[in-house]
Design a protein around this motif. Structure first.
Motif, PDB file in Angstrom:
ATOM      1  N   ASP A  75       0.810  -1.210   0.000  1.00  0.00           N
ATOM      2  CA  ASP A  75       0.000   0.000   0.000  1.00  0.00           C
ATOM      3  C   ASP A  75       0.845   1.262   0.000  1.00  0.00           C
ATOM      4  OD1 ASP A  75       1.037  -0.360   2.486  1.00  0.00           O
ATOM      5  OD2 ASP A  75      -0.764   0.212   3.581  1.00  0.00           O
ATOM      6  N   SER A  76       2.152   1.154  -0.251  1.00  0.00           N
ATOM      7  CA  SER A  76       3.019   2.328  -0.218  1.00  0.00           C
ATOM      8  C   SER A  76       2.689   3.289  -1.347  1.00  0.00           C
ATOM      9  CB  SER A  76       4.488   1.908  -0.295  1.00  0.00           C
ATOM     10  OG  SER A  76       4.730   1.208  -1.512  1.00  0.00           O
ATOM     11  N   PHE A  77       2.197   2.764  -2.461  1.00  0.00           N
ATOM     12  CA  PHE A  77       1.879   3.613  -3.601  1.00  0.00           C
ATOM     13  C   PHE A  77       0.767   4.591  -3.266  1.00  0.00           C
ATOM     14  CE2 PHE A  77      -0.888   4.352  -7.279  1.00  0.00           C
ATOM     15  CZ  PHE A  77      -0.002   4.986  -8.124  1.00  0.00           C
ATOM     16  N   PHE A  78      -0.230   4.149  -2.514  1.00  0.00           N
ATOM     17  CA  PHE A  78      -1.379   4.992  -2.204  1.00  0.00           C
ATOM     18  C   PHE A  78      -0.960   6.201  -1.375  1.00  0.00           C
ATOM     19  CE2 PHE A  78      -3.029   0.749  -2.932  1.00  0.00           C
ATOM     20  CZ  PHE A  78      -4.078   0.985  -3.800  1.00  0.00           C
ATOM     21  N   SER A  79      -0.128   5.967  -0.356  1.00  0.00           N
ATOM     22  CA  SER A  79       0.339   7.080   0.471  1.00  0.00           C
ATOM     23  C   SER A  79       1.307   7.965  -0.292  1.00  0.00           C
ATOM     24  CB  SER A  79       1.009   6.534   1.742  1.00  0.00           C
ATOM     25  OG  SER A  79       2.079   5.670   1.410  1.00  0.00           O
ATOM     26  N   GLU A  80       2.082   7.378  -1.189  1.00  0.00           N
ATOM     27  CA  GLU A  80       3.055   8.162  -1.960  1.00  0.00           C
ATOM     28  C   GLU A  80       2.353   9.081  -2.953  1.00  0.00           C
ATOM     29  OE1 GLU A  80       6.880   7.475  -4.961  1.00  0.00           O
ATOM     30  OE2 GLU A  80       5.736   5.774  -4.189  1.00  0.00           O
ATOM     31  N   ILE A  81       1.325   8.566  -3.629  1.00  0.00           N
ATOM     32  CA  ILE A  81       0.646   9.356  -4.661  1.00  0.00           C
ATOM     33  C   ILE A  81      -0.180  10.476  -4.041  1.00  0.00           C
ATOM     34  CG2 ILE A  81      -1.602   8.229  -4.920  1.00  0.00           C
ATOM     35  CD1 ILE A  81       0.839   8.866  -7.805  1.00  0.00           C
ATOM     36  N   ARG A  82      -0.559  10.322  -2.764  1.00  0.00           N
ATOM     37  CA  ARG A  82      -1.348  11.345  -2.078  1.00  0.00           C
ATOM     38  C   ARG A  82      -0.500  12.255  -1.185  1.00  0.00           C
ATOM     39  NH1 ARG A  82      -6.815  11.053  -2.070  1.00  0.00           N
ATOM     40  NH2 ARG A  82      -7.829   9.193  -2.896  1.00  0.00           N
ATOM     41  N   SER A  83       0.795  12.023  -1.130  1.00  0.00           N
ATOM     42  CA  SER A  83       1.652  12.809  -0.253  1.00  0.00           C
ATOM     43  C   SER A  83       1.774  14.246  -0.747  1.00  0.00           C
ATOM     44  CB  SER A  83       3.036  12.162  -0.164  1.00  0.00           C
ATOM     45  OG  SER A  83       3.683  12.190  -1.431  1.00  0.00           O
ATOM     46  N   ASP A  84       1.954  15.152   0.192  1.00  0.00           N
ATOM     47  CA  ASP A  84       2.093  16.569  -0.154  1.00  0.00           C
ATOM     48  C   ASP A  84       3.349  16.812  -0.993  1.00  0.00           C
ATOM     49  OD1 ASP A  84      -0.205  17.001   1.218  1.00  0.00           O
ATOM     50  OD2 ASP A  84       0.737  17.952   2.971  1.00  0.00           O
ATOM     51  N   SER A  85       4.429  16.101  -0.667  1.00  0.00           N
ATOM     52  CA  SER A  85       5.676  16.310  -1.402  1.00  0.00           C
ATOM     53  C   SER A  85       5.522  15.959  -2.875  1.00  0.00           C
ATOM     54  CB  SER A  85       6.800  15.475  -0.773  1.00  0.00           C
ATOM     55  OG  SER A  85       6.465  14.094  -0.814  1.00  0.00           O
ATOM     56  N   PHE A  86       4.745  14.917  -3.162  1.00  0.00           N
ATOM     57  CA  PHE A  86       4.548  14.541  -4.562  1.00  0.00           C
ATOM     58  C   PHE A  86       3.573  15.480  -5.260  1.00  0.00           C
ATOM     59  CE2 PHE A  86       1.818  12.268  -7.611  1.00  0.00           C
ATOM     60  CZ  PHE A  86       2.750  12.069  -8.622  1.00  0.00           C
ATOM     61  N   LEU A  87       2.441  15.783  -4.618  1.00  0.00           N
ATOM     62  CA  LEU A  87       1.437  16.639  -5.255  1.00  0.00           C
ATOM     63  C   LEU A  87       1.975  18.042  -5.514  1.00  0.00           C
ATOM     64  CD1 LEU A  87      -1.843  15.595  -3.415  1.00  0.00           C
ATOM     65  CD2 LEU A  87      -1.092  14.978  -5.714  1.00  0.00           C
ATOM     66  N   LYS A  88       2.938  18.493  -4.714  1.00  0.00           N
ATOM     67  CA  LYS A  88       3.553  19.796  -4.973  1.00  0.00           C
ATOM     68  C   LYS A  88       4.249  19.809  -6.325  1.00  0.00           C
ATOM     69  CE  LYS A  88       4.353  21.406  -0.222  1.00  0.00           C
ATOM     70  NZ  LYS A  88       5.374  21.701   0.805  1.00  0.00           N
ATOM     71  N   THR A  89       4.894  18.697  -6.684  1.00  0.00           N
ATOM     72  CA  THR A  89       5.571  18.631  -7.976  1.00  0.00           C
ATOM     73  C   THR A  89       4.577  18.635  -9.133  1.00  0.00           C
ATOM     74  OG1 THR A  89       5.578  16.194  -7.998  1.00  0.00           O
ATOM     75  CG2 THR A  89       7.427  17.289  -6.925  1.00  0.00           C
ATOM     76  N   VAL A  90       3.323  18.275  -8.842  1.00  0.00           N
ATOM     77  CA  VAL A  90       2.311  18.199  -9.892  1.00  0.00           C
ATOM     78  C   VAL A  90       1.644  19.550 -10.126  1.00  0.00           C
ATOM     79  CG1 VAL A  90       0.147  17.100 -10.610  1.00  0.00           C
ATOM     80  CG2 VAL A  90       1.879  15.772  -9.400  1.00  0.00           C
ATOM     81  N   ILE A  91       1.240  20.226  -9.047  1.00  0.00           N
ATOM     82  CA  ILE A  91       0.394  21.410  -9.203  1.00  0.00           C
ATOM     83  C   ILE A  91       1.141  22.724  -9.055  1.00  0.00           C
ATOM     84  CG2 ILE A  91      -1.625  20.141  -8.393  1.00  0.00           C
ATOM     85  CD1 ILE A  91      -1.339  21.450  -5.715  1.00  0.00           C
ATOM     86  N   LEU A  92       2.342  22.707  -8.498  1.00  0.00           N
ATOM     87  CA  LEU A  92       3.092  23.957  -8.331  1.00  0.00           C
ATOM     88  C   LEU A  92       4.071  24.150  -9.479  1.00  0.00           C
ATOM     89  CD1 LEU A  92       3.886  23.922  -4.496  1.00  0.00           C
ATOM     90  CD2 LEU A  92       1.961  24.989  -5.686  1.00  0.00           C
ATOM     91  N   ASN A  93       4.036  25.314 -10.077  1.00  0.00           N
ATOM     92  CA  ASN A  93       4.957  25.692 -11.159  1.00  0.00           C
ATOM     93  C   ASN A  93       4.903  24.691 -12.319  1.00  0.00           C
ATOM     94  OD1 ASN A  93       5.876  27.877  -9.564  1.00  0.00           O
ATOM     95  ND2 ASN A  93       7.337  26.524  -8.527  1.00  0.00           N
ATOM     96  N   ASN A  94       3.700  24.236 -12.630  1.00  0.00           N
ATOM     97  CA  ASN A  94       3.511  23.316 -13.754  1.00  0.00           C
ATOM     98  C   ASN A  94       2.825  24.073 -14.884  1.00  0.00           C
ATOM     99  OD1 ASN A  94       3.056  21.212 -15.512  1.00  0.00           O
ATOM    100  ND2 ASN A  94       2.157  19.846 -13.991  1.00  0.00           N
ATOM    101  N   SER A  95       3.573  24.322 -15.942  1.00  0.00           N
ATOM    102  CA  SER A  95       3.041  25.103 -17.054  1.00  0.00           C
ATOM    103  C   SER A  95       1.965  24.356 -17.837  1.00  0.00           C
ATOM    104  CB  SER A  95       4.176  25.486 -18.010  1.00  0.00           C
ATOM    105  OG  SER A  95       4.830  24.324 -18.509  1.00  0.00           O
ATOM    106  N   LYS A  96       1.887  23.037 -17.655  1.00  0.00           N
ATOM    107  CA  LYS A  96       0.894  22.243 -18.379  1.00  0.00           C
ATOM    108  C   LYS A  96      -0.472  22.266 -17.707  1.00  0.00           C
ATOM    109  CE  LYS A  96       4.273  19.074 -20.382  1.00  0.00           C
ATOM    110  NZ  LYS A  96       4.685  17.648 -20.535  1.00  0.00           N
ATOM    111  N   LEU A  97      -0.562  22.843 -16.515  1.00  0.00           N
ATOM    112  CA  LEU A  97      -1.837  22.953 -15.808  1.00  0.00           C
ATOM    113  C   LEU A  97      -2.332  24.390 -15.851  1.00  0.00           C
ATOM    114  CD1 LEU A  97      -1.411  20.735 -12.606  1.00  0.00           C
ATOM    115  CD2 LEU A  97      -2.746  20.232 -14.648  1.00  0.00           C
ATOM    116  N   ASP A  98      -3.611  24.559 -16.028  1.00  0.00           N
ATOM    117  CA  ASP A  98      -4.225  25.882 -16.055  1.00  0.00           C
ATOM    118  C   ASP A  98      -4.468  26.334 -14.619  1.00  0.00           C
ATOM    119  OD1 ASP A  98      -5.535  28.205 -16.561  1.00  0.00           O
ATOM    120  OD2 ASP A  98      -7.184  27.323 -17.701  1.00  0.00           O
TER     121      ASP A  98
END
Length: 221
Positions: A75-98
């Motif tokens: 179940d490590s994937f579930f906690s990793e994909i929802r972690s703040d450290s990972f989601l920051k890389t997705v939504i912060l300073n991402n030019s591909k997101l509006d």
């Protein structure tokens, strides 16, 4: 007899039809539609080897886990994909997101709350609503909002409904935004996984180099 019954109750049926149309118009205009975008992918396994892959790379992953004392959990994937450290890389300073669409679904206040104040204490206790967050609090609220949109499950495709793949989904009021966000989550995850593998490989190289150097020194002595 049926037509006679319908004609006898024609006014009641007419009123019922008019009320049904009015209810439908009110429902369709007031309820915001929700769109769900899903993607299914299989997480790369460290145990599997490819023909063209260097065996030392696979060995280094095992050795790195031994050195760091880490173990692979189901179940490590579930906690990793929802972690703040990972989601920051997705939504912060991402030019591909509006960012404007993101703020539309995750509205944030503009005023700031002092870090050491009564309101910040009440907010941390969940008693008061955070109407004026600081910049770090805004990021936390944004991450929490995306986490609420995100769904993570094991894929149950197939006759036996057993699969090693994962199913990610995003629910929002914009189908394009939902699809783009879930694709960015998968893309950033594989980028992060590749960086972690490279880092583990470099750590193992340094460790083996140190062991070989010490062995050569002892042999020379």
């Amino acid at each position: 007899a049926f037509l006679r019954c319908v004609w006898f109750h024609k006014f009641s049926l007419l009123i019922l039809v008019i009320l049904s149309v009015l209810v439908y118009i009110m429902y369709s205009t007031t309820i915001t539609p929700t769109y769900k975008a899903e993607t299914v992918f299989e997480k790369p396994s460290q145990k599997s080897t490819k023909r063209n892959e260097n065996p030392f790379v696979q060995s280094s992953m095992v050795l790195s886990n031994i050195l760091t004392g880490s173990t692979v959990k189901s179940d490590s994937f579930f906690s990793e994909i929802r972690s703040d450290s990972f989601l920051k890389t997705v939504i912060l300073n991402n030019s591909k997101l509006d960012s404007q669409t993101m703020r539309q679904f995750c509205p944030l206040p503009s005023k700031e709350t002092a870090q050491f104040s009564l309101r910040s204490l009440l907010i941390s206790l969940g008693i008061s609503e955070n109407k004026s967050p600081s910049e770090s609090q805004k990021i936390s609220l944004l991450l929490g909002c995306v986490n609420n949109m995100l769904g993570v499950d094991l894929d149950d495709y197939g006759p036996k409904k057993k699969s090693s793949a994962y199913r990610l989904s995003i629910e929002s009021g914009d189908p394009d935004f939902s699809a783009n966000l879930v694709n960015q989550i998968v893309e950033k995850y594989f980028i992060r996984l590749e960086k972690k593998r490279d880092q583990d490989f470099q750590n193992v190289k340094k460790y083996l180099s140190k062991v070989i150097t010490e062995a050569q020194r002892e042999y020379a002595e």
